[in-house]
Motif scaffolding. Structure first.
Motif, PDB file in Angstrom:
ATOM      1  N   SER A   8     -38.247 135.581  -0.177  1.00 58.09           N
ATOM      2  CA  SER A   8     -36.793 135.322  -0.117  1.00 58.09           C
ATOM      3  C   SER A   8     -35.958 136.596  -0.302  1.00 58.09           C
ATOM      4  O   SER A   8     -34.732 136.572  -0.188  1.00 58.09           O
ATOM      5  N   CYS A   9     -36.601 137.700  -0.529  1.00 58.41           N
ATOM      6  CA  CYS A   9     -35.920 139.005  -0.604  1.00 58.41           C
ATOM      7  C   CYS A   9     -35.119 139.231   0.680  1.00 58.41           C
ATOM      8  O   CYS A   9     -35.590 138.913   1.769  1.00 58.41           O
ATOM      9  N   VAL A  10     -33.894 139.768   0.538  1.00 54.52           N
ATOM     10  CA  VAL A  10     -33.058 140.010   1.723  1.00 54.52           C
ATOM     11  C   VAL A  10     -33.020 141.487   2.115  1.00 54.52           C
ATOM     12  O   VAL A  10     -32.197 141.906   2.928  1.00 54.52           O
ATOM     13  N   ILE A  56     -30.602 137.994  -5.510  1.00 49.58           N
ATOM     14  CA  ILE A  56     -31.143 136.760  -4.936  1.00 49.58           C
ATOM     15  C   ILE A  56     -31.973 135.999  -5.972  1.00 49.58           C
ATOM     16  O   ILE A  56     -33.022 136.482  -6.419  1.00 49.58           O
ATOM     17  N   ALA A  59     -36.112 135.621  -5.981  1.00 55.60           N
ATOM     18  CA  ALA A  59     -36.800 136.595  -5.130  1.00 55.60           C
ATOM     19  C   ALA A  59     -37.780 137.472  -5.899  1.00 55.60           C
ATOM     20  O   ALA A  59     -38.664 138.088  -5.314  1.00 55.60           O
TER      21      ALA A  59
ATOM     22  N   ASN B  74     -22.056 136.010  -0.480  1.00 56.93           N
ATOM     23  CA  ASN B  74     -23.439 135.569  -0.555  1.00 56.93           C
ATOM     24  C   ASN B  74     -24.272 136.530   0.267  1.00 56.93           C
ATOM     25  O   ASN B  74     -24.063 136.668   1.463  1.00 56.93           O
ATOM     26  N   ARG B  75     -25.208 137.209  -0.377  1.00 54.75           N
ATOM     27  CA  ARG B  75     -25.979 138.244   0.299  1.00 54.75           C
ATOM     28  C   ARG B  75     -27.073 137.694   1.201  1.00 54.75           C
ATOM     29  O   ARG B  75     -27.764 138.435   1.880  1.00 54.75           O
ATOM     30  N   LYS B  76     -27.233 136.378   1.231  1.00 53.49           N
ATOM     31  CA  LYS B  76     -28.335 135.821   2.004  1.00 53.49           C
ATOM     32  C   LYS B  76     -27.991 135.621   3.472  1.00 53.49           C
ATOM     33  O   LYS B  76     -28.855 135.586   4.308  1.00 53.49           O
TER      34      LYS B  76
END
Lengths: 92, 503
Positions: A8-10, A56, A59, B74-76
């Motif tokens: 799930s890391c962005v 996140i 993550a 939101n960074r996602k």
């Protein structure tokens, strides 16, 4: 004893320069932590740096495999409310 | 048709020939500023309302990391269909960013400004940000460099900023009170710790204020951005305006909160509403007593390319940029020529404006009681003239005409997310949506309008007008207002329901 970055890391790069052990590296599809190098910041900082800046939830996992930042802990959104919102969007 | 007399306007005219005080929303409001500052913003689309009709900007997304969390971010989510700050399609290395800037600057000769605005915080990524600036100072010295920051690490980076010849900095300041801040910023990363709540907000505020003062002390132009969050900081932003003005910020940009559930932000998911157009305008007007207000911000993406109302990012994805051949020297010459022609055009417009502006006295002759202001929407594709077909407009600029002047109020985007119709399961047609978006406006000025929209607009109480095609916007708005007054301006129907601002 090591932290772990999961899918799930962005890829926001925030953690990479903070690691005192240079254990974090860019990889595909997401950044990873070299399990041999990670010290959990022991001796360098009071708290694990990657887990302290990561935006996140979920993550990063600690050495027990638990989320260092569980759902709701960073955004302030109660997990139940998030689930409701997601259901609302799905139902559209 | 109208008497042409500008004598009553001349005191308003110091801003450089604009006949109305609203002109520029910034240009004329900037008129009291020293010449060297006006000089600096003259061709900056984000700092001068007038300039944004003529010049283009781009952002390069080289700065992904952030050191704070805001409840509107939101960074996602990096969605290609979303247009709001913090959203990008591809992250660039500094080398790629430089290549992209050179390609865009060669293909869009209106370009004057390169900004780094994220998608994280540029100053939380100092190496990537400054490497980009360093290379561009060398390769495209005619391009102005800007940076936008949350301010947390600003004080320690002011010296470095000065080295890179960056003379425009934007700081997002949503509050000066930590109790308000605690409702906007859940945490900051500071001295190697995550600091939550009021304590974190207090540090952030202190750093922002300190950084602002340091920049203005060094003669760097600072614009302050604030997000208006109803019930959270709307009452507080007047105070923010006063404080930042006292510290030397030269422009305040109050923007509406963008919050939809699907954005996954705290505000979106928790149902925090954004402001109505009227609320935003009211607050901007209140703050204007203390500060130059910016009203033409489009809250663009961190990788936006082109004129403010448009995004040509798709034409300049990295795979396309990699194969573009660019002659730097030639491109710079072409830009210089193009900018010279823009300036000649602006001068001509100003001269013409002075000749054609509607006489105030001609309006006053008809005055029995105080004349109310009228909002009008305008379709333009740039150049400060009415030159866009109604059906082609992706946004409308809204102007307010009064007895005294014509002023720019803001823009309204049309149907950004989808084209409506059956595909979205949405029965409302695009046209219905546009008409709803224009609520409150009593006329819409464009180069042409089709038959069907004409009828529907009239029904909705919005008079379509294609008679002023290719005329300067403010002259045309003034002329239409004068006609309305001539015809006897009816009292306004107060029953208009407010409408919500969408991204």
């Amino acid at each position: 004893m090591a932290y772990k970055i999961i899918e799930s890391c962005v890829n926001c790069w925030a953690c990479e320069p903070l690691c005192p052990s240079d254990a974090i590296y860019e990889a595909k599809p997401t950044f990873l932590i070299n399990q041999k190098k990670c010290t959990e910041c022991d001796g360098d900082f009071m708290v694990a740096q990657c887990a302290s800046i990561c935006p996140i939830e979920g993550a990063i996992l600690d050495s027990y495999g638990e989320s260092a930042n569980p759902a709701g802990s960073l955004t302030g959104i109660p997990p139940e409310r998030m689930a409701e919102a997601m259901a609302e969007i799905q139902a559209r | 048709m109208m008497e042409m007399n500008v004598t009553e306007q001349t005191t308003e005219n110091v801003g450089g020939g604009c006949s109305s005080s609203g002109c520029g929303g910034s240009n004329d409001q900037l008129s009291h500023l020293p010449e060297h500052i006006r000089e600096k913003v003259h061709d900056h689309p984000c700092y001068s309302e007038e300039a944004h009709h003529h010049y283009a900007r781009m952002h390069v997304a080289v700065a992904p990391a952030c050191n704070i969390q805001c409840h509107y971010c939101n960074r996602k989510y990096d969605c290609a269909n979303e247009s709001r700050p913090g959203v990008v399609s591809e992250l660039l290395t500094p080398d790629q960013a430089v290549k992209k800037v050179m390609a865009v600057a060669a293909n869009i000769p209106q370009m004057t400004v390169l900004g780094i605005a994220g998608p994280g915080d540029p100053l939380a990524n100092p190496e990537r940000t400054f490497d980009t600036f360093r290379q561009l100072t060398d390769k495209a010295p005619d391009i102005k460099l800007c940076v936008s920051t949350n301010g947390l690490t600003l004080p320690e980076q002011v010296e470095e900023l000065c080295k890179h010849n960056i003379d425009h900095v934007t700081i997002t300041i949503n509050c000066v009170d930590p109790d308000v801040g605690a409702r906007i910023y859940p945490w900051i990363f500071w001295n190697n710790c995550r600091i939550k709540g009021r304590k974190g907000a207090k540090i952030l505020i202190e750093q922002q204020q300190k950084g602002l003062q340091m920049l203005t002390d060094r003669g760097i132009l600072v614009k302050v951005n604030s997000v208006m969050i109803p019930g959270v900081n709307d009452q507080h932003l007047e105070e923010v305006s006063k404080v930042v003005k006292a510290k030397g910020a030269f422009l305040h940009n109050v923007m509406p909160l963008i919050a939809e559930t699907e954005h996954g932000t705290f505000y979106g998911v928790m149902g925090q509403r954004g402001p109505e157009y009227e609320e935003l305008q009211e607050l901007q007007d209140k703050c204007a007593g203390d500060m130059n207000m910016m009203r033409h911000c489009r809250q663009c993406r961190a990788d936006a390319v082109g004129m403010l109302g448009e995004d040509r990012g798709d034409e300049f994805t990295m795979d396309k940029v990699e194969v573009m051949e660019v002659d730097y020297e030639e491109a710079m010459r072409k830009r210089a020529d193009y900018h010279a022609s823009i300036e000649a055009n602006r001068d001509a417009q100003k001269n013409q404006t002075n000749e054609t502006f509607v006489s105030i006295s001609s309006i006053k002759l008809h005055k029995k009681k105080e004349l109310r202001p009228v909002l009008m929407a305008v379709a333009t594709s740039g150049g400060s003239v009415i030159n866009q077909h109604f059906g082609h407009a992706q946004e409308f600029l809204v102007y307010e005409a009064t007895e005294m002047d014509v002023r720019f109020i803001g823009h309204r985007k049309v149907d950004l997310y989808c084209s409506g119709g059956d595909t979205c399961g949405d029965a409302e047609t695009t046209l219905d949506k546009i008409i709803k978006t224009l609520k409150g406006c009593e006329a819409v000025l464009c180069s042409k309008v089709g038959y069907e929209p004409w009828e529907l607009l009239e029904e909705a109480g919005i008079q379509p007008n294609g008679e002023h095609a290719m005329e300067a916007i403010e002259d045309a708005v003034a002329a239409v207002y004068a006609e309305m007054v001539e015809a006897g301006l009816p009292d306004k129907d107060k029953s208009d329901a407010s409408i919500k601002i969408t991204a």
